[in-house]
Design an enzyme around this catalytic site. Structure first.
Site, short mmCIF file in Angstrom:
data_model
loop_
_atom_site.label_atom_id
_atom_site.label_comp_id
_atom_site.label_asym_id
_atom_site.label_seq_id
_atom_site.Cartn_x
_atom_site.Cartn_y
_atom_site.Cartn_z
N ASP A 41 -73.10 -119.54 -38.99
CA ASP A 41 -72.27 -119.76 -37.80
C ASP A 41 -72.40 -121.20 -37.29
O ASP A 41 -72.74 -121.44 -36.14
CB ASP A 41 -72.66 -118.80 -36.66
CG ASP A 41 -72.69 -117.35 -37.11
OD1 ASP A 41 -71.79 -116.94 -37.85
OD2 ASP A 41 -73.64 -116.64 -36.72
N GLU A 207 -64.97 -111.32 -35.99
CA GLU A 207 -65.93 -112.02 -35.14
C GLU A 207 -65.82 -113.52 -35.39
O GLU A 207 -64.94 -113.97 -36.13
CB GLU A 207 -67.35 -111.51 -35.37
CG GLU A 207 -67.82 -111.67 -36.80
CD GLU A 207 -69.23 -111.12 -37.01
OE1 GLU A 207 -69.82 -110.58 -36.07
OE2 GLU A 207 -69.73 -111.24 -38.14
#
Ligand SMILES: *[C@@H]1O[C@H](CO)[C@@H](O)[C@H](O)[C@H]1NC(C)=O
Ligand SMILES: *[C@@H]1O[C@H](CO)[C@@H](O)[C@H](O)[C@H]1NC(C)=O
Ligand SMILES: *[C@@H]1O[C@H](CO)[C@@H](O)[C@H](O)[C@H]1NC(C)=O
Ligand SMILES: *[C@@H]1O[C@H](CO)[C@@H](O)[C@H](O)[C@H]1NC(C)=O
Length: 337
Positions: A41, A207
């Site tokens: 991420d 997500e």
């Protein structure tokens, strides 16, 4: 000329686009020099004062990795919150998905506190003038969720909308992606969450939302599929692993449509990046503007799981992916950097 030329045009377009999709290939990421470093991420920011690159990652209490060149070598220098988040939830010692951006002369890091599979989550905020380890002040919780909510308060991305107002896009699993508006202090939530994307077909949770303005549109990128925990002898069905999709809107608040005009809230999404070659399960994407060499170019930043590693498909070896972006069709296409 037949009586239904539009039909034949349509059929030709469908055949050509099917061929295109089947042959869709993706450019390899920029080779990165030096020792391996873990990244998941990623959020990548270039410091205004000296052009140094700061890369932030999930885990390592909000890991900070720096370099003088995009191609590395990259050095692990510390953490955003070495003393844990002040948010009193399980996971306060395991910071997820830091999202760092400059507002005024302060760097804002929105981060998530959660544990895998839990909705008892919160988005927190820390700020710093320089991004260096030891300079971050934790401001604690901005927004939280609990078991039973429609959403999960993780994977934040702060953007400024068309009226100059801050909006935080977030979410994952459960009903996917949502937005809340913030007050000018960038930390007070002023409305109830609004849905911006939802795919009802399992196993495709969404997500890692990331909102980016390019020319006339706001592009909402997200990751969908199985993110982590791969086992080389029991991989998900091909295509069920992480990949990156996009939709766009003239407003930062949506509605976001994909290239076929399907609303992201109705399972829409145009593919941007999927597994190819040594790149498996790419996601956690973002974009930043690289200002090196007097130029400004948009760079697509993501993590991937290398197939070729000491432990193939293990996300212990999650690595940094960097590509260029080309927008001539009105939709992002990745290029070699
Ligand atoms: C951070 O959290 C861990 C796990 O709860 C705990 O063991 C550790 O002492 C904490 N560190 C600080 C500085 O509070
Ligand atoms: C972490 O806690 C220690 C002990 O209280 C303190 O000396 C240190 O400055 C703290 N670090 C940060 C970055 O807040
Ligand atoms: C990987 O999957 C295989 C087959 O299901 C299983 O036997 C093995 O224990 C798994 N390994 C790990 C590390 O989970
Ligand atoms: C979130 O979005 C803003 C602007 O759209 C961007 O500057 C920032 O870097 C983004 N976060 C990440 C993780 O890339």
């Amino acid at each position: 000329m037949g009586r239904h030329p539009d039909i034949w045009l349509f059929v030709t377009v469908v055949i050509l686009s099917t061929i295109f999709v089947r042959c869709a290939s993706f450019p390899d990421p920029l080779p990165v020099e030096g020792d391996f470093f873990f990244v998941h991420d990623p959020s990548l920011v270039q410091r205004q004062s000296d052009g140094k690159y700061f890369l932030f990652t999930t885990h390592d209490k909000g890991g900070i990795i720096t370099a003088d060149n995009l191609a590395g070598p990259w050095t692990v220098v510390g953490s955003i919150l070495p003393n844990n988040s002040s948010i009193q939830l399980a996971g306060r010692d395991d910071i997820w998905a830091p999202d760092v951006s400059l507002h005024g002369d302060t760097y804002y890091a929105y981060y998530a506190v959660s544990t895998f599979g839990s909705q008892d989550s919160a988005i927190g905020l820390a700020t710093s003038a320089s991004m260096d380890p030891g300079t971050w002040t934790d401001h604690g919780q901005v927004f939280g969720s609990t078991t039973g909510d429609l959403y999960n308060a993780i994977d934040p991305n702060l953007s400024i909308d068309e009226s100059g107002r801050p909006v935080l896009t977030f979410g994952s699993f459960w009903d996917d992606l949502f937005q809340v508006n913030l007050a000018d202090d960038l930390r007070t939530v002023i409305n109830t969450p609004e849905h911006v994307s939802f795919n009802s077909t399992p196993p495709q949770p969404e997500e890692g939302a990331f909102l980016w303005k390019h020319d006339d549109f706001y592009y909402l990128f997200f990751s969908s599929g199985t993110c982590c925990g791969f086992n080389a002898s029991a991989l998900p069905a091909p295509g069920d692993e992480y990949k990156v999709f996009v939709g766009r809107s003239e407003s930062a608040h949506g509605p976001f449509l994909d290239a076929n005009g399907v609303d992201l809230r109705s399972s829409g999404g145009t593919l941007v990046l999927a597994s190819h070659g040594n790149i498996y399960a790419p996601g956690g994407q973002g974009i930043f503007i690289d200002q090196s060499a007097g130029s400004e170019r948009e760079v697509f930043v993501y993590h991937y799981v290398p197939v070729d590693s000491p432990d193939p498909y293990s996300d212990t070896y999650a690595s940094l992916g960097l590509n260029g972006i080309e927008w001539s069709s009105g939709w992002p296409a990745l290029t070699q950097l």
